[in-house]
Design a protein around this motif. Structure first.
Motif, short mmCIF file in Angstrom:
data_model
loop_
_atom_site.label_atom_id
_atom_site.label_comp_id
_atom_site.label_asym_id
_atom_site.label_seq_id
_atom_site.Cartn_x
_atom_site.Cartn_y
_atom_site.Cartn_z
N CYS A 29 0.86 -1.19 0.00
CA CYS A 29 0.00 0.00 0.00
C CYS A 29 0.90 1.24 0.00
N CYS A 33 -1.88 5.19 6.67
CA CYS A 33 -2.91 5.75 7.55
C CYS A 33 -2.62 5.42 9.02
N CYS A 36 -4.57 2.41 10.36
CA CYS A 36 -4.64 1.25 9.44
C CYS A 36 -4.89 -0.05 10.21
N LYS A 124 -10.84 9.38 2.79
CA LYS A 124 -10.22 9.57 4.10
C LYS A 124 -10.56 10.91 4.76
S1 SF4 Z 1 -5.92 1.90 5.89
FE1 SF4 Z 1 -4.54 3.23 4.70
S2 SF4 Z 1 -2.47 2.35 4.99
FE2 SF4 Z 1 -3.96 0.79 5.62
S3 SF4 Z 1 -4.26 -0.48 3.80
FE3 SF4 Z 1 -5.89 1.07 3.79
S4 SF4 Z 1 -5.08 2.77 2.55
FE4 SF4 Z 1 -3.33 1.45 3.11
#
Ligand code: SF4
Length: 226
Positions: A29, A33, A36, A124
């Motif tokens: 990824c 985040c 995450c 997000k």
């Molecule tokens: S939450 Fe964010 S860091 Fe985690 S897999 Fe999803 S996009 Fe990627």
């Protein structure tokens, strides 16, 4: 072509609403985040690759009790053409396909759309570059991050007919837990969203979630807390 994957979960009854699915977790990824749920999947190098055919054979062994395949990560679209090859094979076998994505690879999403029945895209934060980059701790170019998310949304709007389109807002205290932020996102997707999900990922009180849900429902009637 190979897929870099972490795990496979069979006979899942939650990941695809109303269906029993096999869930495939793909590795890698570009985002980071802070909330995450699968941080171990962000760095792809730690995981093995297997040919798309390996997963298709696996599906043959569970198809007697499986309706759908759910592809999640990490960010599945990191896998590019290998994922397209896999999804083409999955559709030939008659399974429904749900993709979960953060929308960082709009062209790959567009190429994959003909094979998809359900897309769940995370949004997000309000769609402004500095805010968006901060919300997912992105270390690259904020302009690129935002334009990729916007182009993914455009592809879903313009080319996603027949695909169930769900948008997920990970609600995190101090990042996006204001009525203005939720209202702004909901308004942006209102004309083409089938469902909006407010997912509590931080210390946000339940009363606050209920308040935010009211703002979401002003634009997307089918808004739920997930
Ligand atoms: S939450 Fe964010 S860091 Fe985690 S897999 Fe999803 S996009 Fe990627």
């Amino acid at each position: 072509m190979n897929l870099r994957y972490a795990s496979i979960v069979d006979y899942d009854s939650d990941a695809y609403p109303g269906k029993t699915s096999t869930v495939i977790y793909l590795a890698g990824c570009p985002l980071n985040c802070p909330y995450c749920p699968t941080p171990e999947l962000i760095k792809a190098d730690a995981f093995d690759e297997k040919a798309a055919a390996y997963f298709l054979y696996h599906l043959d062994s569970v198809k007697h009790a499986t309706d759908a395949v759910v592809i999640r990560g990490g960010e599945p679209l990191v896998q590019g053409n290998a994922l397209i090859e896999f999804c083409r094979g999955v559709k030939k076998k008659g399974f429904s396909i749900k993709l979960e994505t953060a929308g960082f690879y709009p062209e790959s999403l567009n190429d994959l759309l003909p094979f998809l029945d359900f897309v769940s895209m995370a949004i997000k934060a309000p769609l402004r570059k500095e805010v968006y980059a901060a919300s997912c701790n992105f270390r690259g170019d904020p302009e690129l991050l935002l334009s990729n998310a916007l182009r993914s949304l455009t592809f879903l709007e313009k080319r996603g007919q027949g695909v169930f389109k769900e948008f997920v807002i990970p609600v995190s205290a101090g990042l996006n837990d204001s009525p203005e932020a939720i209202g702004e996102i909901a308004e942006y997707v209102a004309s083409f969203a089938d469902r909006l999900v407010l997912e509590r990922v931080g210390e946000v009180p339940e009363e606050k979630m209920q308040e935010l849900l009211i703002y979401a429902k002003r634009s997307v009637k089918d808004s739920i807390e997930g």
